[in-house]
Write an enzyme that holds these catalytic residues in place. Sequence first.
Site, PDB file in Angstrom:
ATOM      1  N   HIS A 105       0.759  -1.179   0.090  1.00  0.00           N
ATOM      2  CA  HIS A 105      -0.123  -0.053  -0.088  1.00  0.00           C
ATOM      3  C   HIS A 105       0.940   1.112   0.050  1.00  0.00           C
ATOM      4  O   HIS A 105       0.785   2.224  -0.766  1.00  0.00           O
ATOM      5  CB  HIS A 105      -1.068   0.035   1.267  1.00  0.00           C
ATOM      6  N   GLU A 106       1.773   1.137   1.056  1.00  0.00           N
ATOM      7  CA  GLU A 106       2.865   2.531   1.039  1.00  0.00           C
ATOM      8  C   GLU A 106       3.647   2.472  -0.382  1.00  0.00           C
ATOM      9  O   GLU A 106       3.690   3.710  -0.813  1.00  0.00           O
ATOM     10  CB  GLU A 106       3.622   2.321   2.167  1.00  0.00           C
ATOM     11  N   HIS A 137       2.002   4.408  -3.110  1.00  0.00           N
ATOM     12  CA  HIS A 137       1.830   5.843  -3.082  1.00  0.00           C
ATOM     13  C   HIS A 137       2.984   6.459  -3.435  1.00  0.00           C
ATOM     14  O   HIS A 137       2.929   7.377  -4.243  1.00  0.00           O
ATOM     15  CB  HIS A 137       1.706   6.132  -1.542  1.00  0.00           C
ATOM     16  N   GLU A 194      -6.310   7.043  -1.163  1.00  0.00           N
ATOM     17  CA  GLU A 194      -6.080   5.603   0.143  1.00  0.00           C
ATOM     18  C   GLU A 194      -6.805   4.498  -0.687  1.00  0.00           C
ATOM     19  O   GLU A 194      -6.400   3.106  -0.402  1.00  0.00           O
ATOM     20  CB  GLU A 194      -6.754   5.939   1.320  1.00  0.00           C
TER      21      GLU A 194
END
Length: 304
Positions: free
Chosen positions: A140-141, A144, A214
Amino acid sequence: MRSRFRSDPRLTVRMTVTLFLLGLLYVAFVVALVLLLKSWVLVVVVAAGLLGAQYWFSDRIALFAMRGRVVEREEYPELHAVVDRLCALADMPKPVVAVSVMEMPNAFATGRNPDNAVVCVTTGLLRRLEPAELEGVLAHELSHVAHKDVAVITVASFLGVIAGLIVRFALYSGLFGGRRDQNTAAVLAAIMGVSITVYALSFLLIRALSRYRELAADRAAALLTGRPSALASALTKVSGDIARIPTRDLRTAQAFNAFYFTPAAGREPGIERIFSTHPPLRQRVEQLARISAELGEAATPGRD
């Protein structure tokens, strides 16, 4: 260089539109300050200097604020191994890996581009998550970073930061500045009014973008790892544990909510969700359940 993270045209459009609107707001803000202060050189130089500092040093500022430190492979071999595997899978440069000694379970990514990025996790997160769950959070990070929305949020938040600082300065001047003539008081009141308006508008624009980014990062991470249920399990576990951490311990972290994997808040947002940096937990888990069904994934969250 493009990574193998699934591209998200809707995220790109939203980031472009938000930056365009914030750019217009930024220009209007600078023009208003120039007219009120009658010194365009001072306003432009200060604003440009602060924007450049925030863009170039955002990673160091975030790490310092959250007490994170860069860790080598010898200290956290399993953490580095997961990051190595995900970066190879995504075909992207490996970011700097950092750890924050903090009970709150969370993670964040920062940096102006994939070649100058930092991924940081807290010790509270490392203690709580299974390997598959940690992989989902780190994916997930990294999403980004790959989509460059960390840099976009950093730049986008600049306007609100400046407007907020001006409001505080005006309040401080009003309380402690002593006697002044009516013209000076009127100028200060006008500057404060413009700054409050700019802060409110930029605040809402950034929150709307942050909530979508997100969801986009959850989707990209689930598709990259092929295990959306593990990410859903991590989300549920981390959100539940954060809710049990005393509010006083979350206050210093809440200023960085836009960068976190899940917000440092003790409860799910109600009507105030339009001000939240993240979508509700239920919405994130439901999206991951749909992706899991599409991939035909088994229901067990931590399967290998």
